[in-house]
Scaffold this active site. Structure first.
Site, short mmCIF file in Angstrom:
data_model
loop_
_atom_site.label_atom_id
_atom_site.label_comp_id
_atom_site.label_asym_id
_atom_site.label_seq_id
_atom_site.Cartn_x
_atom_site.Cartn_y
_atom_site.Cartn_z
N ASP A 229 0.82 -1.21 0.00
CA ASP A 229 0.00 0.00 0.00
C ASP A 229 0.86 1.27 0.00
O ASP A 229 2.02 1.25 0.40
CB ASP A 229 -0.88 0.04 1.26
CG ASP A 229 -1.96 -1.02 1.25
OD1 ASP A 229 -2.02 -1.83 0.31
OD2 ASP A 229 -2.75 -1.05 2.22
N HIS B 254 3.73 -2.39 2.96
CA HIS B 254 3.76 -1.02 2.42
C HIS B 254 5.02 -0.75 1.61
O HIS B 254 6.12 -1.03 2.07
CB HIS B 254 3.66 0.00 3.56
CG HIS B 254 2.36 -0.06 4.30
ND1 HIS B 254 2.11 -1.01 5.26
CD2 HIS B 254 1.23 0.68 4.18
CE1 HIS B 254 0.87 -0.84 5.72
NE2 HIS B 254 0.32 0.18 5.09
ZN LIG Z 1 -2.45 3.13 3.29
#
Ligand SMILES: [Zn+2]
Length: 232
Positions: free
Chosen positions: A47, A190
């Site tokens: 992400d 991430h």
């Molecule tokens: Zn996020």
């Protein structure tokens, strides 16, 4: 008799909070947290990109021959359209993660709609593709998603394993993911940090280098997220 309305309000708030935050809640539209399979498939998702670190992720995933899925923010895509294209060209999937990474339960309907539609436009402008999957920032949903996602041809996707990679060391991230991996798992990591211009994702990259061979040794196969049918 003040306690009656107060208790009703408390129950309504608790129910709304559950629908917003609980990954298995389907009250505000369907949201998948596992792959539709009983096979030993597992999906790595990243992400908050594209960031200054995304190309490092692409190199590592290429070296490991792992397809993955990147949930990108529209603001980051507008800043780095070539990196967004490189993600697709490397054989990975893209998803929508809003434009500016807001907390959706705090946003009015029109803001939610604009955040997601503007990101669809940014991705289409950068890559020529319409994406079909959406992940809310922080995993927090808003009732607006029930209408906005199907209107834009999107389906919500959460995760079954969160790597805590925004604050933990590579070893701790890898140990958590490896201990929670099971057939059909979707892992959230991430490659960026919200919409920040610069970030350091070294710990996540090192964790991926450890997770992939260890899970392959246990029989897992890494896959991209499927394009679930919108409006289910
Ligand atoms: Zn996020």
């Amino acid at each position: 008799m003040l306690w009656v309305p107060l208790s009703i309000t408390a129950a309504a708030l608790a129910s709304a909070a559950h629908a917003s935050a609980w990954p298995t809640s389907q009250r505000w539209g369907p949201s998948y947290r596992r792959l539709p399979t009983d096979a030993a498939d597992i999906a790595l998702t990243f992400d908050d990109g594209p960031s200054n670190e995304t190309m490092r992720f692409l190199d590592v995933l290429d070296a490991l021959s792992v397809p993955a899925t990147f949930f990108v923010c529209g603001q980051n895509v507008e800043r780095q359209p070539r990196t967004a294209r490189a993600i697709l060209e490397a054989g990975h999937a893209l998803g929508n993660h809003t434009f500016s990474h807001p907390c959706l339960p705090l946003c009015p309907f029109v803001r939610v709609q604009r955040e997601i539609a503007r990101t669809q436009d940014a991705i289409a402008e950068a890559t020529g593709c319409q994406v079909a999957i959406f992940r809310p920032p922080y995993g927090l949903r808003s009732p607006a998603l029930r209408d906005v996602l199907p209107d834009l041809g999107l389906v919500g996707v959460h995760w079954s394993v969160i790597g805590m990679d925004w604050k933990w060391s590579a070893d701790r991230i890898a140990t958590r993911v490896e201990s929670r991996a099971d057939p059909g798992a979707i892992v959230c990591l991430h490659d960026g940090q919200s919409t920040r211009v610069r970030t350091d994702r070294t710990q996540t990259i090192q964790a991926v280098r450890r997770i992939v061979p260890n899970l392959r040794n246990r029989g897992f196969r890494f896959v991209r997220l499927p394009a679930w049918q919108a409006g289910l």
